[in-house]
Design a protein around this motif. Structure first.
Motif, PDB file in Angstrom:
ATOM      1  N   HIS A  35       1.034   4.375  -2.792  1.00 45.69           N
ATOM      2  CA  HIS A  35       1.041   5.834  -2.581  1.00 45.69           C
ATOM      3  C   HIS A  35       2.285   6.438  -3.240  1.00 45.69           C
ATOM      4  O   HIS A  35       2.227   7.495  -3.857  1.00 45.69           O
ATOM      5  CB  HIS A  35       1.086   6.154  -1.081  1.00 45.69           C
ATOM      6  N   HIS A  46       0.822  -1.214   0.000  1.00 40.98           N
ATOM      7  CA  HIS A  46       0.000   0.000   0.000  1.00 40.98           C
ATOM      8  C   HIS A  46       0.863   1.274   0.000  1.00 40.98           C
ATOM      9  O   HIS A  46       0.530   2.269  -0.658  1.00 40.98           O
ATOM     10  CB  HIS A  46      -0.889  -0.054   1.251  1.00 40.98           C
ATOM     11  N   SER A  77      -0.683  10.191   6.158  1.00 40.29           N
ATOM     12  CA  SER A  77      -2.054   9.681   6.155  1.00 40.29           C
ATOM     13  C   SER A  77      -2.518   9.439   7.578  1.00 40.29           C
ATOM     14  O   SER A  77      -1.871   9.848   8.553  1.00 40.29           O
ATOM     15  CB  SER A  77      -2.127   8.404   5.325  1.00 40.29           C
ATOM     16  N   ASP A  91      -6.805   7.074   0.184  1.00 36.96           N
ATOM     17  CA  ASP A  91      -6.802   5.680  -0.266  1.00 36.96           C
ATOM     18  C   ASP A  91      -7.737   5.457  -1.458  1.00 36.96           C
ATOM     19  O   ASP A  91      -8.878   5.914  -1.448  1.00 36.96           O
ATOM     20  CB  ASP A  91      -7.188   4.762   0.888  1.00 36.96           C
TER      21      ASP A  91
HETATM   22 ZN    ZN Z   1      -3.113   5.004   2.539  1.00 30.15          ZN
END
Ligand code: ZN
Ligand code: KG4
Length: 350
Positions: A116, A112, A140, A311
């Motif tokens: 990003h 993940h 985040s 996200d």
């Molecule tokens: Zn994230």
């Protein structure tokens, strides 16, 4: 290259997207599980996992039908396999593996954080396409890290938070101010009416060597300020505290970014791009502060649009495309990993 289906289920967004090799978004569906978690004031992992299970098939169906495609048209299926909440990671990656197995399509287990990190390379976002290496400041709700992005699967963590993530700090302070979750946007809204200079707050880690961050002392200082004033804050006091907190966060982030850029230049003299990502990067004061910091070091700042900063599955599909292009993919026994630091990724052969 044929389009790739991306799946994101690591936290509280259930998202699917179909992206082609030129970075065109052919179909996208993002569902934020706000209603499920709001009564609890934060994400409840078990509820998130069940909601992903319930919503994911519909999200995939929607993204695929928007793209006017069937699974047979895909060149790959990429799903977030970590880091994040294990229940959601299992739902998303098992779904991806199922489709991969049934249709003989390559599967990519996406990190993940790397998704990003690589978002800036989506064609059209950054003027010259964000060539490696560049600096990523990820801010985040779950992560705050400074990362040297050197290539696909090649990342160096320069620093990060020692306690709360930046978004988490916004959320906790917003809660202290009686604002609804998620608190970041609500706090920014009331800060606009406040005087950031009225309440004295600390700037943890500022001017320290390196680019680590810490927010717990700042959060405690806000809690003590509120305790001192008493439980019945006026709207004006609330706005002043929000503005003071936001200013302190921006000062700290700008200082840490300057240190990170200096570290980056020492290692990679050609580096000149600072990319910000994560929900906190949608805060206008944060963006302005970081743009100034970047300018002071001769870097340019790239802040992807908010919908690609928070996200989403477009970034997962794109990370899949970058891996597949280099000949990388994963076996169907790739594990979902709640902890998966970026610098443990394996770089595909070049
Ligand atoms: Zn994230
Ligand atoms: O990247 P993101 O959408 O999800 C993950 O955490 O992975 O980030 C969400 C976080 C939340 O903590 C939210 O309060 C914060 O980003 N956030 C903001 C703003 N918008 C979202 N914080 C400050 N100002 C904002 N405008």
């Amino acid at each position: 290259m044929k389009p790739v289906l991306g799946i994101e289920t690591s936290c509280d967004e259930t998202a699917a997207a179909v992206v082609d090799g030129d970075g065109r978004i052919l179909g996208e569906a993002v569902l934020t599980q706000l209603a499920e978690h709001a009564p609890f004031g934060g994400v409840v992992p078990e509820i998130a996992a069940r909601a992903h299970l319930r919503y994911l098939p519909g999200q995939v169906r929607q993204a695929m039908s928007e793209a006017r495609m069937t699974f047979g048209d895909l060149g790959g299926i990429a799903a977030t396999a970590g880091p994040g909440l294990i229940g959601g990671l299992i739902v998303g990656s098992q779904f991806g593996k199922g489709v991969s197995l049934a249709r003989g399509i390559p599967f990519v287990a996406v990190n993940h954080l790397e998704a990003h990190a690589l978002t800036a390379r989506l064609p059209g976002l950054v003027p010259d396409g964000a060539p490696f290496p560049y600096l990523l400041f990820l801010l985040s709700g779950g992560h705050s890290q400074c990362i040297a992005v050197m290539g696909v699967g090649r990342h160096l963590r320069l620093g990060g938070t020692l306690d709360d993530a930046a978004g988490e700090a916004f959320d906790k302070v917003a809660k202290l101010l009686g604002l609804a979750w998620p608190g970041g946007p609500a706090l920014e809204a009331i800060a606009a009416n406040g005087d950031p200079g009225r309440i004295e707050l600390p700037r943890p880690m500022m001017h320290r060597p390196g680019c680590d961050l810490s927010f717990s002392g700042l959060k405690t200082a806000v809690a003590q300020t509120i305790a001192r004033i008493g439980p019945d804050l006026s709207d004006g006091q609330r706005a002043d505290i929000a503005a003071g907190f936001q200013r302190a966060v921006v000062d700290v982030l700008a200082d840490r970014a300057v240190h990170a850029m200096d570290m980056m230049r020492t290692r990679f003299p050609s580096a000149g791009l600072l990319v910000v990502a994560g929900g906190v990067a949608s805060n206008a004061a944060v963006r302005t502060g970081l743009a100034k910091a970047a300018g002071s070091r001769g870097f340019s700042l790239a802040a992807p649009p908010v919908r690609l900063c928070s996200d989403n599955a477009v970034m997962v599909a794109w990370a899949g495309i970058e891996r597949l292009r280099l000949g990388g993919s994963d076996s169907l026994d790739a594990a979902a990993r709640p902890r998966w630091p970026l610098d443990t990724l394996e770089a595909p052969p070049v």
